[in-house]
Design a protein around this motif. Structure first.
Motif, PDB file in Angstrom:
ATOM      1  N   THR A 166      41.180  51.318  27.300  1.00  0.00           N
ATOM      2  CA  THR A 166      41.730  51.607  28.140  1.00  0.00           C
ATOM      3  C   THR A 166      43.122  53.234  28.055  1.00  0.00           C
ATOM      4  N   VAL A 167      42.817  54.038  28.615  1.00  0.00           N
ATOM      5  CA  VAL A 167      43.912  55.288  28.271  1.00  0.00           C
ATOM      6  C   VAL A 167      44.715  55.184  28.093  1.00  0.00           C
ATOM      7  N   THR A 168      45.169  55.658  26.839  1.00  0.00           N
ATOM      8  CA  THR A 168      46.449  55.529  27.093  1.00  0.00           C
ATOM      9  C   THR A 168      47.548  57.024  26.839  1.00  0.00           C
ATOM     10  N   GLY A 169      48.015  57.755  27.815  1.00  0.00           N
ATOM     11  CA  GLY A 169      48.156  58.681  28.263  1.00  0.00           C
ATOM     12  C   GLY A 169      49.159  58.190  29.999  1.00  0.00           C
ATOM     13  N   ALA A 170      49.012  60.027  30.541  1.00  0.00           N
ATOM     14  CA  ALA A 170      49.709  60.021  31.786  1.00  0.00           C
ATOM     15  C   ALA A 170      49.586  61.235  32.240  1.00  0.00           C
ATOM     16  N   GLY A 171      49.087  61.034  33.815  1.00  0.00           N
ATOM     17  CA  GLY A 171      48.811  62.457  34.034  1.00  0.00           C
ATOM     18  C   GLY A 171      49.865  62.579  35.465  1.00  0.00           C
ATOM     19  N   ALA A 172      50.133  63.714  35.210  1.00  0.00           N
ATOM     20  CA  ALA A 172      51.446  64.639  36.869  1.00  0.00           C
ATOM     21  C   ALA A 172      51.115  65.591  37.360  1.00  0.00           C
ATOM     22  N   THR A 173      50.385  64.910  39.345  1.00  0.00           N
ATOM     23  CA  THR A 173      49.910  66.664  39.962  1.00  0.00           C
ATOM     24  C   THR A 173      51.070  66.597  40.714  1.00  0.00           C
ATOM     25  N   ILE A 174      51.232  68.291  40.777  1.00  0.00           N
ATOM     26  CA  ILE A 174      52.698  67.837  42.088  1.00  0.00           C
ATOM     27  C   ILE A 174      51.342  68.640  43.449  1.00  0.00           C
TER      28      ILE A 174
END
Length: 337
Positions: A166-174
């Motif tokens: 499981t990838v440790t991270g966060a991603g956000a798109t506008i």
């Protein structure tokens, strides 16, 4: 009349939203992988200065949102809706981040398909005239997911080779109602597909049938062919899931192998001992908002079919002997309209 609908499960947007910024935060292991140069922030400690992994994950979610706002030169008050989720019970990473962000929030749970679920719904809101700016975001953390869905880390359970990391991270798109692209022009919403897989350490096999179903439906609904795309990319099939997916599609007359990549395979190097590859809601989110957007902006890819896949299990369902339903949502990202 659903004038924007194509076929059975696809929408063609009349006013396609523009992707104006993407933001990423990843953990130390992801920062050692082959895509390290495409991430905005790499943590040196996966607790992120917090007292628990769960608090660290929520902090990553919140900071990914703030990071992408800064990149787009926007304020949180400019955002009409935040569409976010994660893998934890009651989507606490997203919800607890949203209580700090002070923004209208739709909490989503699509497991590892949450990124494209959020982008699909966000595109619909903008195309429908209900919003000008949307943030779609998601997160995951190796340690929070392992102890919720599998075993306490302290037990040191040996992981089978079908398992994924499981990838440790966060991603956000506008997404925005105006902009120079790239654009989300189509979205194919997946159905829940379950062929009876019960092994929580074989997510690729559980998700592959849903992925195949969505890809086939997308081509039938839109009339597009494999040749129309420069790249077809899935979220976290891993090596086991990839092989099953390619076989299922080939049997139906679709040979996508020459155009195909998987985020879960790309994010880690084989030497990092992740077995079948990466997984988690952040897997597709950080690869999309890091490496893939960079490739699109640099002209490497002009038209991409991007699909995040999810395994819709819970600890309770697994303990009761239930099989693992899968789902996959796909979007078309294009540099032109």
């Amino acid at each position: 009349m659903a004038e924007k609908k194509l076929g059975t499960q696809t929408v063609k947007f009349k006013n396609p939203p523009s992707i104006i910024a993407g933001g990423t935060i990843v953990g130390p292991k992801e920062g050692e992988g082959p895509l390290r140069d495409y991430f905005d922030m790499i943590l040196v400690d996966d607790t992120y200065g917090e007292k628990s992994w769960e608090k660290a994950e929520s902090k990553m979610f919140q900071d990914a949102v703030n990071l992408v706002l800064k990149k787009a030169n926007l304020k949180i008050s400019d955002i009409d809706y935040l569409l976010g989720g994660d893998l934890l019970n009651q989507i606490i990473s997203a919800n607890f981040a949203a209580r700090q962000l002070n923004v209208p929030h739709f909490g989503l749970y699509g497991a590892c398909s949450t990124m494209t679920e959020g982008l699909t719904l966000g595109a619909m809101l903008i195309d429908g005239g209900y919003a000008d700016y949307i943030i779609a975001a998601t997160s995951s953390h190796f340690s929070t997911a392992e102890r919720q869905f599998r075993y306490p880390l302290e037990q040191g359970i040996q992981r089978p080779f079908t398992s994924q990391w499981t990838v440790t991270g966060a991603g956000a798109t506008i997404l925005a109602s105006t902009g120079k692209g790239p654009y989300i022009t189509h979205a194919t919403t997946g159905k829940v597909v379950d062929l009876g897989m019960k092994d929580a350490n074989n997510m690729g096999a559980a998700m592959a049938p849903a992925a195949a179903d969505t890809i086939i439906t997308h081509f039938k609904d839109t009339g597009f062919t494999i040749e129309d795309y420069d790249l077809i990319m899935t979220g976290d099939m891993g090596r086991v899931g990839r092989d099953i997916l390619l076989e299922l599609l080939y049997k139906e007359g679709y040979d996508i192998e020459s155009k195909y990549k998987d985020c879960g395979i790309e994010i880690f190097d084989e030497s990092q001992d992740v077995h079948s590859g990466g997984s988690g809601a952040a897997c597709s989110a950080v690869v999309l908002n890091g490496w893939l957007l960079s490739q699109i902006q640099n002209g490497v890819y002009k038209k991409v079919l991007f699909m995040a896949t999810g395994a819709l299990l819970s600890p309770t369902s697994s303990q009761q002997g239930e099989s693992i339903p899968g789902i996959a949502h796909a979007i078309t990202i294009s540099t032109t309209l």
